[in-house]
Write a protein that holds these residues in place. Structure first.
Motif, PDB file in Angstrom:
ATOM      1  N   ALA A 136       0.846  -1.186   0.000  1.00 31.74           N
ATOM      2  CA  ALA A 136       0.000   0.000   0.000  1.00 31.74           C
ATOM      3  C   ALA A 136       0.887   1.244   0.000  1.00 31.74           C
ATOM      4  CB  ALA A 136      -0.902   0.000   1.233  1.00 31.74           C
ATOM      5  N   VAL A 137       0.524   2.231  -0.822  1.00 32.52           N
ATOM      6  CA  VAL A 137       1.290   3.485  -0.918  1.00 32.52           C
ATOM      7  C   VAL A 137       0.316   4.661  -0.907  1.00 32.52           C
ATOM      8  CG1 VAL A 137       2.881   4.859  -2.338  1.00 32.52           C
ATOM      9  CG2 VAL A 137       3.093   2.362  -2.311  1.00 32.52           C
ATOM     10  N   ARG A 138       0.613   5.668  -0.106  1.00 32.43           N
ATOM     11  CA  ARG A 138      -0.202   6.886  -0.112  1.00 32.43           C
ATOM     12  C   ARG A 138       0.069   7.656  -1.400  1.00 32.43           C
ATOM     13  NH1 ARG A 138      -2.784   9.957   0.462  1.00 32.43           N
ATOM     14  NH2 ARG A 138      -1.900  11.684   1.613  1.00 32.43           N
ATOM     15  N   VAL A 139      -1.007   8.019  -2.102  1.00 26.00           N
ATOM     16  CA  VAL A 139      -0.891   8.788  -3.342  1.00 26.00           C
ATOM     17  C   VAL A 139      -1.829   9.991  -3.284  1.00 26.00           C
ATOM     18  CG1 VAL A 139      -1.305   8.762  -5.844  1.00 26.00           C
ATOM     19  CG2 VAL A 139      -0.167   6.814  -4.758  1.00 26.00           C
ATOM     20  N   ASP A 140      -1.318  11.176  -3.599  1.00 21.44           N
ATOM     21  CA  ASP A 140      -2.139  12.385  -3.684  1.00 21.44           C
ATOM     22  C   ASP A 140      -2.269  12.801  -5.145  1.00 21.44           C
ATOM     23  OD1 ASP A 140      -2.563  12.705  -0.963  1.00 21.44           O
ATOM     24  OD2 ASP A 140      -0.826  14.011  -0.680  1.00 21.44           O
ATOM     25  N   LEU A 141      -3.500  13.016  -5.579  1.00 17.48           N
ATOM     26  CA  LEU A 141      -3.757  13.488  -6.943  1.00 17.48           C
ATOM     27  C   LEU A 141      -4.390  14.874  -6.863  1.00 17.48           C
ATOM     28  CD1 LEU A 141      -5.512  10.237  -8.256  1.00 17.48           C
ATOM     29  CD2 LEU A 141      -3.106  10.867  -8.574  1.00 17.48           C
ATOM     30  N   VAL A 142      -3.900  15.795  -7.697  1.00 15.20           N
ATOM     31  CA  VAL A 142      -4.446  17.153  -7.731  1.00 15.20           C
ATOM     32  C   VAL A 142      -4.728  17.502  -9.183  1.00 15.20           C
ATOM     33  CG1 VAL A 142      -4.085  19.552  -7.022  1.00 15.20           C
ATOM     34  CG2 VAL A 142      -2.847  17.727  -5.861  1.00 15.20           C
ATOM     35  N   VAL A 143      -5.896  18.095  -9.446  1.00 15.56           N
ATOM     36  CA  VAL A 143      -6.222  18.551 -10.796  1.00 15.56           C
ATOM     37  C   VAL A 143      -6.287  20.072 -10.793  1.00 15.56           C
ATOM     38  CG1 VAL A 143      -8.007  18.628 -12.587  1.00 15.56           C
ATOM     39  CG2 VAL A 143      -7.460  16.456 -11.462  1.00 15.56           C
ATOM     40  N   SER A 144      -5.601  20.693 -11.755  1.00 13.85           N
ATOM     41  CA  SER A 144      -5.616  22.151 -11.841  1.00 13.85           C
ATOM     42  C   SER A 144      -5.964  22.590 -13.257  1.00 13.85           C
ATOM     43  CB  SER A 144      -4.235  22.677 -11.428  1.00 13.85           C
ATOM     44  OG  SER A 144      -3.737  23.607 -12.345  1.00 13.85           O
ATOM     45  N   PRO A 145      -6.733  23.702 -13.399  1.00 12.06           N
ATOM     46  CA  PRO A 145      -6.917  24.269 -14.735  1.00 12.06           C
ATOM     47  C   PRO A 145      -5.583  24.839 -15.218  1.00 12.06           C
ATOM     48  CG  PRO A 145      -7.989  25.647 -13.079  1.00 12.06           C
ATOM     49  CD  PRO A 145      -7.433  24.449 -12.364  1.00 12.06           C
ATOM     50  N   ILE A 146      -5.357  24.839 -16.514  1.00  9.87           N
ATOM     51  CA  ILE A 146      -4.064  25.259 -17.063  1.00  9.87           C
ATOM     52  C   ILE A 146      -3.705  26.689 -16.650  1.00  9.87           C
ATOM     53  CG2 ILE A 146      -5.028  26.007 -19.309  1.00  9.87           C
ATOM     54  CD1 ILE A 146      -1.678  24.146 -18.908  1.00  9.87           C
ATOM     55  N   SER A 147      -4.707  27.559 -16.461  1.00  8.80           N
ATOM     56  CA  SER A 147      -4.444  28.959 -16.080  1.00  8.80           C
ATOM     57  C   SER A 147      -3.811  29.073 -14.694  1.00  8.80           C
ATOM     58  CB  SER A 147      -5.747  29.765 -16.106  1.00  8.80           C
ATOM     59  OG  SER A 147      -6.669  29.210 -15.183  1.00  8.80           O
ATOM     60  N   GLN A 148      -3.979  28.041 -13.865  1.00  4.87           N
ATOM     61  CA  GLN A 148      -3.404  28.066 -12.514  1.00  4.87           C
ATOM     62  C   GLN A 148      -2.240  27.094 -12.370  1.00  4.87           C
ATOM     63  OE1 GLN A 148      -6.608  27.353  -9.687  1.00  4.87           O
ATOM     64  NE2 GLN A 148      -7.996  28.701 -10.814  1.00  4.87           N
ATOM     65  N   PHE A 149      -1.887  26.434 -13.469  1.00  5.41           N
ATOM     66  CA  PHE A 149      -0.930  25.316 -13.395  1.00  5.41           C
ATOM     67  C   PHE A 149       0.406  25.702 -12.760  1.00  5.41           C
ATOM     68  CE2 PHE A 149       2.503  22.686 -15.151  1.00  5.41           C
ATOM     69  CZ  PHE A 149       2.079  21.434 -14.721  1.00  5.41           C
ATOM     70  N   ALA A 150       0.973  26.853 -13.169  1.00 13.11           N
ATOM     71  CA  ALA A 150       2.293  27.256 -12.641  1.00 13.11           C
ATOM     72  C   ALA A 150       2.227  27.461 -11.136  1.00 13.11           C
ATOM     73  CB  ALA A 150       2.783  28.521 -13.330  1.00 13.11           C
ATOM     74  N   PHE A 151       1.122  28.042 -10.658  1.00 17.87           N
ATOM     75  CA  PHE A 151       0.963  28.279  -9.221  1.00 17.87           C
ATOM     76  C   PHE A 151       0.785  26.964  -8.467  1.00 17.87           C
ATOM     77  CE2 PHE A 151      -0.362  32.153 -11.368  1.00 17.87           C
ATOM     78  CZ  PHE A 151       0.404  33.097 -10.706  1.00 17.87           C
ATOM     79  N   ALA A 152       0.026  26.041  -9.077  1.00 19.77           N
ATOM     80  CA  ALA A 152      -0.178  24.731  -8.460  1.00 19.77           C
ATOM     81  C   ALA A 152       1.150  23.963  -8.407  1.00 19.77           C
ATOM     82  CB  ALA A 152      -1.217  23.938  -9.238  1.00 19.77           C
ATOM     83  N   LEU A 153       1.894  24.022  -9.513  1.00 19.27           N
ATOM     84  CA  LEU A 153       3.190  23.331  -9.583  1.00 19.27           C
ATOM     85  C   LEU A 153       4.133  23.857  -8.499  1.00 19.27           C
ATOM     86  CD1 LEU A 153       4.893  21.295 -11.214  1.00 19.27           C
ATOM     87  CD2 LEU A 153       5.598  23.202 -12.692  1.00 19.27           C
ATOM     88  N   LEU A 154       4.224  25.178  -8.401  1.00 14.93           N
ATOM     89  CA  LEU A 154       5.091  25.785  -7.385  1.00 14.93           C
ATOM     90  C   LEU A 154       4.594  25.433  -5.983  1.00 14.93           C
ATOM     91  CD1 LEU A 154       7.426  27.661  -6.600  1.00 14.93           C
ATOM     92  CD2 LEU A 154       5.874  29.615  -6.866  1.00 14.93           C
ATOM     93  N   GLY A 155       3.281  25.503  -5.775  1.00 17.44           N
ATOM     94  CA  GLY A 155       2.714  25.282  -4.443  1.00 17.44           C
ATOM     95  C   GLY A 155       2.767  23.845  -3.975  1.00 17.44           C
ATOM     96  N   TRP A 156       2.828  22.918  -4.906  1.00 19.70           N
ATOM     97  CA  TRP A 156       2.822  21.502  -4.534  1.00 19.70           C
ATOM     98  C   TRP A 156       4.180  20.828  -4.648  1.00 19.70           C
ATOM     99  CZ3 TRP A 156      -0.977  18.270  -2.567  1.00 19.70           C
ATOM    100  CH2 TRP A 156      -2.223  18.872  -2.383  1.00 19.70           C
ATOM    101  N   THR A 157       5.213  21.586  -4.997  1.00 27.16           N
ATOM    102  CA  THR A 157       6.535  20.982  -5.084  1.00 27.16           C
ATOM    103  C   THR A 157       7.223  21.000  -3.724  1.00 27.16           C
ATOM    104  OG1 THR A 157       6.743  21.440  -7.432  1.00 27.16           O
ATOM    105  CG2 THR A 157       8.795  21.179  -6.213  1.00 27.16           C
ATOM    106  N   GLY A 158       6.868  21.960  -2.865  1.00 24.66           N
ATOM    107  CA  GLY A 158       7.449  22.021  -1.537  1.00 24.66           C
ATOM    108  C   GLY A 158       8.868  22.572  -1.541  1.00 24.66           C
ATOM    109  N   SER A 159       9.671  22.364  -0.508  1.00 26.47           N
ATOM    110  CA  SER A 159       9.226  21.753   0.733  1.00 26.47           C
ATOM    111  C   SER A 159       8.167  22.597   1.439  1.00 26.47           C
ATOM    112  CB  SER A 159      10.428  21.580   1.688  1.00 26.47           C
ATOM    113  OG  SER A 159      10.883  22.849   2.132  1.00 26.47           O
ATOM    114  N   LYS A 160       7.558  22.058   2.456  1.00 25.31           N
ATOM    115  CA  LYS A 160       6.523  22.807   3.171  1.00 25.31           C
ATOM    116  C   LYS A 160       7.076  24.114   3.702  1.00 25.31           C
ATOM    117  CE  LYS A 160       3.264  19.230   4.477  1.00 25.31           C
ATOM    118  NZ  LYS A 160       4.024  17.944   4.430  1.00 25.31           N
ATOM    119  N   LEU A 161       8.307  24.091   4.231  1.00 23.03           N
ATOM    120  CA  LEU A 161       8.865  25.335   4.758  1.00 23.03           C
ATOM    121  C   LEU A 161       9.165  26.308   3.621  1.00 23.03           C
ATOM    122  CD1 LEU A 161       9.806  26.747   7.444  1.00 23.03           C
ATOM    123  CD2 LEU A 161      12.108  26.329   6.576  1.00 23.03           C
TER     124      LEU A 161
END
Ligand code: TTP
Ligand code: MN
Ligand code: MN
Ligand code: MN
Length: 396
Positions: free
Chosen positions: A316-341
């Motif tokens: 078993a492996v934890r997997v997170d899936l996120v869907v973003s519209p292309i207009s927000q993709f760069a922000f989603a990519l930056l926001g989900w790459t981390g690290s959290k800090l």
């Protein structure tokens, strides 16, 4: 004779997003100690203290060589009195008494074991501990009602506390990619989170999915989840809807730190077959080359004696899936790459230094009262007046 290079003070900028932090850490003993105190503070819901220790650890991660003396730390940002005391203790005595006693404490050990269950946070664990539940056996015996996530978490406890390797992540990526293109031709999938930063192991695998035509991504997540479910790949899943709406009055304060994309928290069933199916068979090991990092805790509680762990043909492996519209993709990519800090520091920089609001959806300039568009991470860093930091150097 004094070796000048050894006593020369280090110098680093104060925001983690102004620094380049690779995975090469010259001060792991110090940063492990401070990270443990950060974790203990977070588990005790003392978030302010947690962030202070995380920031202090991040400063040490950015140093070009091991700290040899306290004088080298003069003038460094984010090193408070408390963190300096811990560092001094380690430099002088080889260990920090506070860290050692925290590690040994029954409360810390119980919090670690209980929050090691997927779906169990600090608050729930604290409530259980006050009810006398300190380990999994006591949890099973005295049985508080578990929600669906916690039941799945308990069932897959051993697997989910094993680090996920890059080859496991790649094998899962191939399955998800296949699912994505079969439910929406032309859609794209990107590996995000720690693996995008070059980490060799992680606690989960994170994917961001989009489509180059705005709006085509609508309805993708339910189809994707159905496809994966019908093929038997999901042991658990919980999908949340997209609730992000841009307003001309600027970004509304979100109710929590959670972003508002359509997303799916899941537990993925990775079979030996899928592992073999990857393009990198040479990197495969039977049960994963690493030993689990359990923080020295005895997590090896066999919940079901009839099925010895490690001998089933899947994990078993934890997997997170996120869907973003292309207009927000760069922000989603930056926001989900981390690290959290790193993410937290980017938002702090934006707010405090630039009077802007950054989220995983958008960047809003409070002075100009307008959204700043971006189609790449590079553009976002430029809007923020920061030098671009590639993912592999965001390991703060
Ligand atoms: P994680 O998967 O929690 O962390 P990670 O991938 O850096 O580390 P690990 O290897 O242990 O898995 O989160 C990845 C990034 O996603 C992190 O930068 C924060 C971001 N994130 C959100 O934006 N919103 C959320 O609700 C969560 C949980 C994470
Ligand atoms: Mn601090
Ligand atoms: Mn992750
Ligand atoms: Mn994640």
């Amino acid at each position: 004779l004094v070796n000048l290079s050894e006593v020369a003070a280090f110098s680093v900028p104060s925001y983690a997003c102004q620094r380049r932090t690779t995975l090469e850490n010259h001060n792991t003993v110090l940063t492990d100690a401070l990270s443990l105190l950060a974790e203990n503070a977070e588990l005790s819901e003392e978030d302010g203290r947690g962030v202070a220790f995380r920031r202090a650890a991040a400063v040490l991660k950015a140093l070009p060589k091991p700290v040899a003396s306290m004088t080298q730390l003069r003038g460094l940002p984010c090193l408070g009195e408390h963190s300096l005391r811990v560092i001094k203790d380690i430099l002088e005595n080889g260990a920090s008494s506070e860290v050692e006693s925290t590690k040994q404490s029954e409360r810390y050990k119980a919090l670690k074991v209980l929050t090691g269950i997927f779906g169990v946070g600090a608050r729930t664990a604290d409530r259980w501990i006050r009810d006398g539940i300190h380990n999994l056996r006591q949890l099973q015996d005295s049985g508080p009602t578990l929600n669906r996530a916690q039941q799945a978490g308990l069932e897959h406890y051993d697997d989910l506390n094993q680090p996920v390797s890059k080859s496991d992540a790649d094998a899962i990526g191939e399955v998800v990619e296949k699912a994505v293109v079969s439910v929406l031709p032309g859609a794209h999938m990107t590996l995000i989170g720690g693996f995008r930063r070059g980490k060799l192991t992680g606690h989960d695998v994170d994917f961001l999915i989009t489509h180059p035509e705005e709006g085509r991504e609508v309805g993708l997540m339910p189809k994707l989840v159905s496809w994966l479910e019908s093929q038997g790949f999901l042991l658990y899943q919980k999908t949340t809807r997209n609730s992000y709406l841009e307003s001309k009055d600027g970004p509304a304060r979100p109710a929590s730190n959670m972003d508002r994309f359509e997303r799916c928290f899941s537990i993925f069933k990775l079979t030996k077959e899928e592992k073999r199916g990857t393009k990198h068979p040479e990197t495969l090991t039977e049960n994963g080359a690493q030993t689990p990092d359990n923080g020295g805790l005895d997590l090896d509680l066999d919940l079901d004696q009839t099925k010895p762990a490690g001998h089933k043909p899947w994990r078993a492996v934890r997997v997170d899936l996120v869907v973003s519209p292309i207009s927000q993709f760069a922000f989603a990519l930056l926001g989900w790459t981390g690290s959290k800090l790193f993410e937290r520091e980017l938002r702090r920089w934006a707010g405090h230094e630039k009077s802007m609001s950054l989220s995983s959806h958008a960047l809003y300039d409070n002075r100009q009262s307008k959204y700043l568009r971006a189609t790449s991470e590079e553009e976002i860093f430029a809007h923020l007046g920061l030098e671009f930091v590639p993912p592999s150097e965001r390991n703060a």
